[in-house]
Design a protein around this motif. Structure first.
Motif, short mmCIF file in Angstrom:
data_model
loop_
_atom_site.label_atom_id
_atom_site.label_comp_id
_atom_site.label_asym_id
_atom_site.label_seq_id
_atom_site.Cartn_x
_atom_site.Cartn_y
_atom_site.Cartn_z
N GLU A 1 0.74 -1.17 -0.13
CA GLU A 1 -0.05 0.02 -0.04
C GLU A 1 0.80 1.25 0.12
O GLU A 1 0.50 2.24 -0.31
CB GLU A 1 -0.76 0.13 1.13
N ILE B 1 -0.50 10.22 3.28
CA ILE B 1 -1.01 9.11 3.80
C ILE B 1 -2.64 9.06 3.74
O ILE B 1 -3.00 8.16 3.40
CB ILE B 1 -0.73 9.07 5.27
N LEU C 1 -4.88 6.03 1.98
CA LEU C 1 -5.91 5.20 2.82
C LEU C 1 -7.29 5.39 2.37
O LEU C 1 -8.08 4.60 2.20
CB LEU C 1 -5.95 5.79 4.39
N ASP C 2 -7.65 6.72 1.58
CA ASP C 2 -8.73 6.81 1.18
C ASP C 2 -8.89 6.01 -0.18
O ASP C 2 -10.11 5.68 -0.68
CB ASP C 2 -9.04 8.45 0.54
N ILE D 1 -7.81 3.08 -0.49
CA ILE D 1 -8.14 1.69 0.03
C ILE D 1 -9.50 1.66 0.29
O ILE D 1 -10.42 0.56 -0.10
CB ILE D 1 -7.34 1.19 1.24
N ALA E 1 -8.39 -0.41 5.27
CA ALA E 1 -7.80 0.93 5.07
C ALA E 1 -7.73 1.30 6.99
O ALA E 1 -6.59 1.79 7.11
CB ALA E 1 -8.85 1.82 4.79
N ASN E 2 -8.62 0.71 7.84
CA ASN E 2 -8.24 1.16 9.27
C ASN E 2 -6.96 0.30 9.64
O ASN E 2 -6.40 0.84 10.32
CB ASN E 2 -9.66 0.62 9.80
N ALA F 1 -4.45 -1.04 7.81
CA ALA F 1 -3.16 -0.36 7.08
C ALA F 1 -3.04 0.99 7.90
O ALA F 1 -1.76 1.58 8.11
CB ALA F 1 -3.47 0.17 5.69
N PHE F 2 -4.00 2.01 8.26
CA PHE F 2 -3.79 3.09 9.07
C PHE F 2 -3.07 2.65 10.29
O PHE F 2 -2.09 3.38 10.91
CB PHE F 2 -5.10 3.63 9.55
N PRO G 1 -8.81 7.19 11.72
CA PRO G 1 -8.96 6.06 10.75
C PRO G 1 -9.91 6.29 9.84
O PRO G 1 -10.95 7.16 9.88
CB PRO G 1 -9.64 4.98 11.93
N PRO G 2 -9.63 5.94 8.70
CA PRO G 2 -10.49 6.41 7.39
C PRO G 2 -11.80 6.15 7.19
O PRO G 2 -12.57 6.52 6.66
CB PRO G 2 -9.62 5.71 6.13
#
Length: 216
Positions: free
Chosen positions: A42, A60, A64-65, A67, A76-77, A79-80, A106-107
């Motif tokens: 990612e 960043i 994330l967005d 994902i 995504a969370n 990966a965050f 978290p996204p």
């Protein structure tokens, strides 16, 4: 003085990730393979050649967005959390002064896991496990029968089992809360474990061709 952790003056993201994995994640994280995979897939693909102190919050957030936009909010969370840990480590090592994760949330909204399998779904899964057989089918059956976490079942060791007394002791180093977990085994679970092949391995489910490691 020479920094004992950061061995190179190369501060490119890709190089720092390698150092982070070697000096921190592989030593302190049981799921380090997943951490390495997510960082490489990612983030390294897009940020690899940039210096870590040049990476900004919006870089960043954009990843994330992306994902989330491809339909994977929980990924995504996850990966965050991983990249936040990575940049916190960079701050600790003096590679950056402030983490670009500062102020980022978290996204995706966290949704409680209230989904349960119906009886019909359990039957269909069980039949599929019969067809797949050992090791994967047996692992999934044990997940259903014991309610334990995936890694705890996959890394089950023979010396943790007392099949005569239908008992499984998961040692503290293998549990999420760091406490031993005493798991009673149903007759079905005991039979599954008795039927498992007797490999020359400490693991009930050893890796193919690598008896010193567990199945992945």
């Amino acid at each position: 003085p020479e920094n004992p952790v950061v061995e190179s003056a190369d501060h490119r993201f890709v190089s720092v990730v390698v150092n982070f994995m070697k000096r921190h994640a592989k030593r302190k994280t049981r799921s380090w393979q997943q951490t390495e995979q997510i960082l490489n897939r990612e983030f390294v693909a897009l940020l690899g050649k940039r210096n870590v102190d040049d990476i900004e919050k919006q870089d960043i957030a954009r990843i994330l967005d992306g994902i989330v936009d491809r339909g994977s909010p929980s990924a995504a969370n996850h990966a965050f959390r991983i990249v936040r840990k990575f940049f916190n480590w960079c701050v600790e090592q003096g590679l950056i002064d402030v983490s670009p994760m500062m102020g980022l949330k978290p996204p995706a909204r966290t949704v409680d896991r209230d989904r349960v399998l119906s009886d019909d779904e359990i039957i269909r899964i069980w039949i599929a496990c019969d067809e797949i057989s050992y090791p994967y089918g047996t692992i999934v059956k044990l997940l259903l029968l014991t309610g334990q976490r995936r890694d705890e079942v996959v890394r089950m060791r023979r010396d943790e089992l007392d099949l005569d007394n239908a008992h499984w002791t998961i040692v503290a180093t293998r549990t999420k809360n760091g406490k031993p977990n005493e798991v009673p085994l149903s007759p079905q679970a005991v039979q599954l474990l008795r039927d498992a092949p007797e490999w020359v391995s400490d693991f009930v489910f050893p890796a193919k061709g690598r008896s010193e490691r567990s199945f992945s």
